[in-house]
Design a protein around this motif. Structure first.
Motif, PDB file in Angstrom:
ATOM      1  N   LEU A 121       0.486  -1.198  -0.037  1.00 53.92           N
ATOM      2  CA  LEU A 121      -0.302  -0.191   0.290  1.00 53.92           C
ATOM      3  C   LEU A 121       0.741   1.110  -0.022  1.00 53.92           C
ATOM      4  O   LEU A 121       0.330   2.274  -0.411  1.00 53.92           O
ATOM      5  N   SER A 122       2.520   0.600   0.719  1.00 55.17           N
ATOM      6  CA  SER A 122       2.322   2.010   0.465  1.00 55.17           C
ATOM      7  C   SER A 122       3.246   2.383  -0.571  1.00 55.17           C
ATOM      8  O   SER A 122       4.055   3.308  -0.987  1.00 55.17           O
ATOM      9  N   GLN A 123       3.604   1.869  -2.036  1.00 55.52           N
ATOM     10  CA  GLN A 123       3.488   2.189  -3.175  1.00 55.52           C
ATOM     11  C   GLN A 123       2.716   2.574  -4.111  1.00 55.52           C
ATOM     12  O   GLN A 123       2.947   2.892  -5.208  1.00 55.52           O
ATOM     13  N   LYS A 124       1.146   2.370  -3.635  1.00 55.86           N
ATOM     14  CA  LYS A 124       0.573   3.444  -3.971  1.00 55.86           C
ATOM     15  C   LYS A 124      -0.233   2.687  -5.361  1.00 55.86           C
ATOM     16  O   LYS A 124       0.190   3.558  -6.512  1.00 55.86           O
ATOM     17  N   PRO A 125      -0.316   1.650  -5.290  1.00 58.28           N
ATOM     18  CA  PRO A 125      -0.911   0.775  -6.548  1.00 58.28           C
ATOM     19  C   PRO A 125      -2.410   1.480  -6.529  1.00 58.28           C
ATOM     20  O   PRO A 125      -2.612   1.566  -5.884  1.00 58.28           O
ATOM     21  N   ASP A 126      -2.244   0.652  -8.284  1.00 61.54           N
ATOM     22  CA  ASP A 126      -3.715   1.415  -8.324  1.00 61.54           C
ATOM     23  C   ASP A 126      -4.733  -0.312  -8.461  1.00 61.54           C
ATOM     24  O   ASP A 126      -6.139  -0.534  -8.087  1.00 61.54           O
ATOM     25  N   ILE A 127      -4.318  -1.589  -8.175  1.00 63.21           N
ATOM     26  CA  ILE A 127      -4.513  -2.542  -8.105  1.00 63.21           C
ATOM     27  C   ILE A 127      -4.077  -3.411  -7.365  1.00 63.21           C
ATOM     28  O   ILE A 127      -3.103  -3.423  -6.878  1.00 63.21           O
ATOM     29  N   ILE A 128      -4.748  -4.629  -6.909  1.00 61.23           N
ATOM     30  CA  ILE A 128      -4.050  -5.697  -5.212  1.00 61.23           C
ATOM     31  C   ILE A 128      -5.080  -6.881  -5.924  1.00 61.23           C
ATOM     32  O   ILE A 128      -6.430  -6.765  -6.203  1.00 61.23           O
ATOM     33  N   VAL A 129      -4.200  -7.455  -6.605  1.00 61.83           N
ATOM     34  CA  VAL A 129      -5.012  -8.898  -6.727  1.00 61.83           C
ATOM     35  C   VAL A 129      -4.333  -9.947  -5.580  1.00 61.83           C
ATOM     36  O   VAL A 129      -2.844 -10.195  -5.179  1.00 61.83           O
ATOM     37  N   SER A 130      -5.294 -10.670  -5.096  1.00 57.15           N
ATOM     38  CA  SER A 130      -4.913 -11.350  -3.639  1.00 57.15           C
ATOM     39  C   SER A 130      -6.001 -12.490  -3.458  1.00 57.15           C
ATOM     40  O   SER A 130      -6.285 -12.540  -3.639  1.00 57.15           O
ATOM     41  N   ILE A 131      -5.124 -12.924  -2.647  1.00 59.78           N
ATOM     42  CA  ILE A 131      -6.328 -14.461  -2.015  1.00 59.78           C
ATOM     43  C   ILE A 131      -5.769 -14.371  -0.534  1.00 59.78           C
ATOM     44  O   ILE A 131      -4.390 -14.247  -0.172  1.00 59.78           O
ATOM     45  N   PRO A 132      -6.547 -14.143   0.473  1.00 60.89           N
ATOM     46  CA  PRO A 132      -6.311 -13.744   2.459  1.00 60.89           C
ATOM     47  C   PRO A 132      -6.517 -15.129   2.815  1.00 60.89           C
ATOM     48  O   PRO A 132      -6.525 -16.060   2.241  1.00 60.89           O
ATOM     49  N   SER A 133      -5.394 -15.185   3.251  1.00 60.87           N
ATOM     50  CA  SER A 133      -4.958 -16.275   3.672  1.00 60.87           C
ATOM     51  C   SER A 133      -5.287 -17.205   4.974  1.00 60.87           C
ATOM     52  O   SER A 133      -5.601 -17.941   4.904  1.00 60.87           O
ATOM     53  N   MET A 184      -8.782 -14.079  -5.170  1.00 60.27           N
ATOM     54  CA  MET A 184      -8.994 -15.005  -5.864  1.00 60.27           C
ATOM     55  C   MET A 184      -9.178 -16.274  -4.858  1.00 60.27           C
ATOM     56  O   MET A 184      -8.925 -15.995  -3.857  1.00 60.27           O
ATOM     57  N   ASP A 185     -10.520 -17.231  -4.970  1.00 59.83           N
ATOM     58  CA  ASP A 185     -10.577 -17.717  -4.433  1.00 59.83           C
ATOM     59  C   ASP A 185     -11.872 -18.024  -3.188  1.00 59.83           C
ATOM     60  O   ASP A 185     -11.857 -18.617  -2.448  1.00 59.83           O
ATOM     61  N   ASN A 186     -10.827 -16.662  -2.505  1.00 65.68           N
ATOM     62  CA  ASN A 186     -11.361 -16.511  -0.743  1.00 65.68           C
ATOM     63  C   ASN A 186     -12.412 -14.825  -0.735  1.00 65.68           C
ATOM     64  O   ASN A 186     -10.636 -13.978  -1.422  1.00 65.68           O
ATOM     65  N   VAL A 187     -12.834 -14.864   0.739  1.00 63.42           N
ATOM     66  CA  VAL A 187     -12.484 -12.912   0.329  1.00 63.42           C
ATOM     67  C   VAL A 187     -12.971 -12.719   2.113  1.00 63.42           C
ATOM     68  O   VAL A 187     -13.504 -13.515   2.412  1.00 63.42           O
TER      69      VAL A 187
END
Length: 381
Positions: free
Chosen positions: A131-143, A165-168
């Motif tokens: 988040l400190s890099q200020k992306p426009d998009i994050i694609v993620s799968i929560p652990s 992906m796969d989990n929210v």
């Protein structure tokens, strides 16, 4: 995720050139085979899973972008990051490859790819760094959908487009907090593996089940799909024991469970494992017990289970995801949201049944590359 000594032992087993007593033996019953094959044909192209909030699945084509829309995305010169729950298996590697490939096609620069090794606190830290890099998009799968929820809410509050992906994470709403979730048809993959197991067993026998002992949406779906199908369609197959594993040494934990099953149930005919890494532990246990007739079914076309399928040893079938395609779909959904498209809250890709007969073709479909030499050389015709 790191593989244990059990996984290494499994790899040595399936890559060995020799065959063993009982290896590849068939118990198939023509009647059961016809039932299983009919069910599998009926499933082709279908999605049986609903989304985490009960959403009906949209197809991957819902994420498609027109040339004009792609030009709009490129004009924004956006950036993205990928936060994985773990990155050390074939599924994760293919997901990341699909994401990177499509982000490049869309002119989206990838700032970071992180691997939490299934540790929620590490993933929270990863997200803070990203988040400190200020992306426009994050694609993620929560652990962990609970322990990471506050971190993802901070990401959403910062205006970053989130695609899961796969989990929210708990407490997050599609269209408000995140764009969409993309998944394989995990319930359908469980159903597929049940039919393939039943076919190999001739519709009767005793089996054990190894599931994922975690609050993880998609692995629960696999377990439910497998067990419900066995109970409904194959009443002469008895599930004699079920036990969960929590990791992080999934192969080693599964080997311990499988050892206990084989000790307590000398007539056990098969074991189902929730994905390919636990299945590697089952492979190691079967070898140590000399149970070369044991039938193993699982999900995900990882290297070691692919070799076992190619050699027609132990692994009789699996339901495969198409993780490269899932990554492409995730990238397109994220890009579309940047230009104001309203995306479906849940997108799912249908299950791919894989057994000895189609493992080489399935590899190409799953990974978008030709089967590697080690797999071609392993194939027993």
């Amino acid at each position: 995720m790191k593989r244990s000594v059990a996984a290494a032992a499994a790899l040595l087993l399936v890559t060995a050139g020799c065959t063993y007593p009982g290896a590849g033996t068939k118990k198939e019953s023509p009647g059961v085979s016809r039932v299983a094959e009919t069910r599998l044909l009926e499933l082709k192209g279908q999605v049986l899973s609903d989304g985490p909030h009960g959403e009906k699945p949209a197809p991957a084509t819902a994420a498609d972008l027109t040339p004009a829309e792609i030009a709009q995305v490129k004009a924004k010169k956006p950036t993205a990051a990928i936060s994985m729950h773990y990155g050390g298996n074939d599924w994760a590697i293919a997901q990341i490859a699909g994401l990177k490939s499509e982000f490049a096609n869309l002119g989206i620069r990838v700032l970071a790819v992180t691997d939490a090794n299934f540790k929620p606190d590490r993933q929270v830290s990863d997200l803070e760094t990203i988040l400190s890099q200020k992306p426009d998009i994050i694609v993620s799968i929560p652990s962990d959908p609970v322990a990471t929820a506050s971190a993802y809410k901070s990401v959403a509050a910062a205006g970053v487009r989130l695609v899961f992906m796969d989990n929210v994470p708990v407490g997050m709403t599609p269209g408000k907090d995140y764009v969409s979730m993309v998944s394989a048809d995990n319930y359908g993959n469980g159903v597929v593996s049940a039919h393939l197991m039943a076919k190999a067993l001739g519709g009767k026998g005793e089996i054990g089940v190894i599931y994922h002992e975690a609050d993880f949406f998609v692995t629960k779906q696999r377990w439910q799909g497998f067990t419900s199908t066995i109970k409904k369609d194959y009443p002469e197959i008895k599930i004699v024991e079920q036990k969960g594993i929590a990791g992080p040494d999934f192969a080693g934990d599964a080997q311990g469970v499988a050892n206990a099953y084989l000790s307590r149930h000398p007539n056990l005919d098969g074991i189902w494992a929730v994905w390919d890494v636990p299945a590697e532990g089952v492979l190691a246990a079967a070898r140590s017990y000399g149970r070369y007739d044991l039938k193993i079914a699982t999900e995900d076309l990882g290297k070691n289970v692919a070799i076992a399928l190619a050699k027609n040893q132990f692994v009789v079938g699996l339901g495969a995801q198409v993780p490269f395609d899932q990554g492409v779909t995730e990238a397109r959904l994220a890009a579309g949201s940047l230009i104001g498209k309203t995306e479906p809250p849940y997108v799912a890709l249908s299950a791919l049944p894989v057994d000895h007969s189609n493992v080489l073709q399935a590899w190409k479909q799953v990974y978008h590359s030709d089967p590697p030499k080690f797999l071609r050389d392993s194939y027993q015709r």
